[in-house]
Enzyme design. Structure first.
Site, short mmCIF file in Angstrom:
data_model
loop_
_atom_site.label_atom_id
_atom_site.label_comp_id
_atom_site.label_asym_id
_atom_site.label_seq_id
_atom_site.Cartn_x
_atom_site.Cartn_y
_atom_site.Cartn_z
N HIS A 1 0.81 -1.22 0.00
CA HIS A 1 0.00 0.00 0.00
C HIS A 1 0.85 1.27 0.00
CE1 HIS A 1 -3.28 2.67 1.77
NE2 HIS A 1 -3.86 2.13 0.72
N LYS B 1 3.24 4.40 -1.21
CA LYS B 1 3.35 5.25 -2.39
C LYS B 1 4.68 5.98 -2.32
CE LYS B 1 -1.33 4.78 -1.92
NZ LYS B 1 -2.00 4.20 -0.74
N ASP C 1 17.23 9.05 -8.73
CA ASP C 1 18.69 9.18 -8.67
C ASP C 1 19.25 9.06 -7.25
OD1 ASP C 1 18.71 9.57 -11.39
OD2 ASP C 1 18.79 11.76 -11.28
N HIS D 1 -8.93 11.31 1.34
CA HIS D 1 -8.02 10.18 1.17
C HIS D 1 -6.70 10.38 1.91
CE1 HIS D 1 -5.63 7.16 -1.24
NE2 HIS D 1 -6.77 6.50 -1.11
N LYS E 1 -3.68 10.84 4.84
CA LYS E 1 -3.21 10.10 6.01
C LYS E 1 -2.13 10.96 6.66
CE LYS E 1 -4.01 6.94 2.47
NZ LYS E 1 -5.42 6.79 2.59
N ASP F 1 1.10 19.51 18.48
CA ASP F 1 1.78 20.60 19.20
C ASP F 1 2.63 21.49 18.31
OD1 ASP F 1 0.62 19.81 21.55
OD2 ASP F 1 2.40 18.83 22.37
#
Length: 404
Positions: A113, A115, A120, A292, A294, A299
């Protein structure tokens, strides 16, 4: 295994496909030696086609290109798309590629899952954005709200190290693999740069690292927590930490889905609302489009961006990756973006605002909390998958038929 913190990094927040895709495609166009991509989804749409052309152009000018996708999330790429990449010299791998049964995908659990884009060995992109047109806001009312970061600095070496471990499963004896493992030197630290860590969840030594970092930040919070997550159904311990933080005076705000792409996920989250609201946690539903993201801030000093939801799939089954960032300027930038959502595109959830069927809701609630109290122990019942990659050297349809 302890998480490695590095100094001297730089981060740029990217919101939605409008900021993410141009930055990635420009980076691929400028690549000199290598492009490595891990992603859950590539679709054969306008974004997927632009990605394919960028990768083909890079491979044709001699750049080493590795692309790894999930066998569940990217199950429907047409043969023409796959063959064009492979014939151009792109090495295309599928994680846990399995045949359909009665037309249905069978590899439901323990997905790849993450991404990640690496250029380089010097530049990385990490977040929750897949390569599909539905991450472009201009695509319409079902476009997804999401975030990623562009990264330079020593932490890039840590991210690359994990991607190479996964690739090793597909090419242990490959001379190209040996060449890819070789590094001139780690990316240099920038004076005054950001302290950060690359945190993963896998089925080996890092089974709960991401959840552990969330819980540590929540328990240490003194003033404010803003947590924005697409699929929110964490374990009881994290829920209890949020409630305790609110009870000791921390301003705890959750941004969850109000216009979800999966109704069952929103329903599961709403079963937790009463417990959290009664403890002083503030809940907001994002109603502009499907959410979508996450991400989280604590603080004004701690932030995270990555692929991991706070649900059983991400916290106990999937291969995930988040960056943890300790920096006031970055946290303020992310907090400002989240505050804009809260002020103009979210509705607050009030106690008792949802229709209650008391008996049914009570029975479901008892089940939910027994379910969560035993999470993630029950997740161990699912067979763990070590990295298993299928490298495509022929038609995708033929490979799927040949898989056992």
């Amino acid at each position: 295994m302890p998480v490695k913190w590095t100094e001297g990094n730089a981060f740029e927040l990217l919101e939605n496909g409008e900021e993410f895709f141009p930055a990635v495609f420009d980076a691929i166009a400028a690549a000199r030696s290598s492009v490595i991509i891990e992603t859950f989804i590539i679709f054969d749409d306008l974004v997927g086609q632009e990605l394919a052309q960028a990768l083909i152009n890079a491979a044709q000018r001699g750049v080493h290109v590795e692309v790894t996708v999930d066998g569940y999330g990217t199950a429907d790429l047409p043969d023409a798309y796959v063959n064009e990449l492979v014939q151009a010299g792109v090495r295309l791998h599928f994680f846990d590629l399995k045949p359909r049964r009665f037309g249905l995908r069978t590899n439901l659990f323990r997905r790849l899952h993450r991404k990640i884009v690496l250029i380089d060995s010097e530049l990385a992109f990490v977040g929750g954005i897949n390569f599909s047109v539905d991450h472009l806001i201009k695509s319409g009312p079902l476009a997804k709200q999401d975030y990623a970061v562009k990264i330079t600095g020593p932490i890039v070496a840590d991210i690359e190290r994990d991607t190479l471990r996964l690739l090793e499963a597909a090419q242990k004896k490959s001379s190209l693999w040996k060449r890819l493992r070789w590094r001139r030197r780690p990316p240099s630290a920038q004076p005054g740069g950001i302290v950060a860590a690359w945190v993963i969840r896998d089925n080996d030594e890092h089974t709960n690292d991401i959840e552990r970092h969330y819980r540590h930040a929540i328990r240490a919070a003194q003033r404010e927590i803003t947590l924005a997550n697409a699929y929110f159904f964490p374990g009881y311990s994290l829920l209890r930490d949020l409630r305790r933080a609110a009870k000791r005076g921390v301003k705890v705000r959750l941004i969850l889905q109000g216009e979800p792409d999966m109704r069952w996920a929103q329903f599961a989250a709403t079963m937790l609302y009463d417990y959290l609201l009664s403890g002083g946690v503030q809940i907001y539903e994002y109603c502009e489009r499907p959410f979508h993201g996450k991400v989280a801030t604590v603080d004004g000093q701690w932030a995270t961006v990555g692929s991991s939801n706070l649900d059983p799939l991400s916290l106990a089954l999937n291969i995930e990756g988040n960056v943890i960032i300790r920096d006031a300027a970055f946290s303020a930038c992310l907090q400002e973006r989240l505050d804009c959502l809260l002020e103009s595109q979210c509705r607050p959830v009030e106690r008792g605002s949802r229709p209650r069927r008391r008996i049914q809701r009570m029975l479901v609630g008892v089940f939910v909390f027994h379910f969560l109290r035993r999470f993630p122990a029950w997740a161990n019942k699912f067979p763990a998958k070590q990295p298993q990659l299928t490298t495509l050297e022929g038609d995708l349809e033929d490979l799927q038929k040949g898989e056992s």
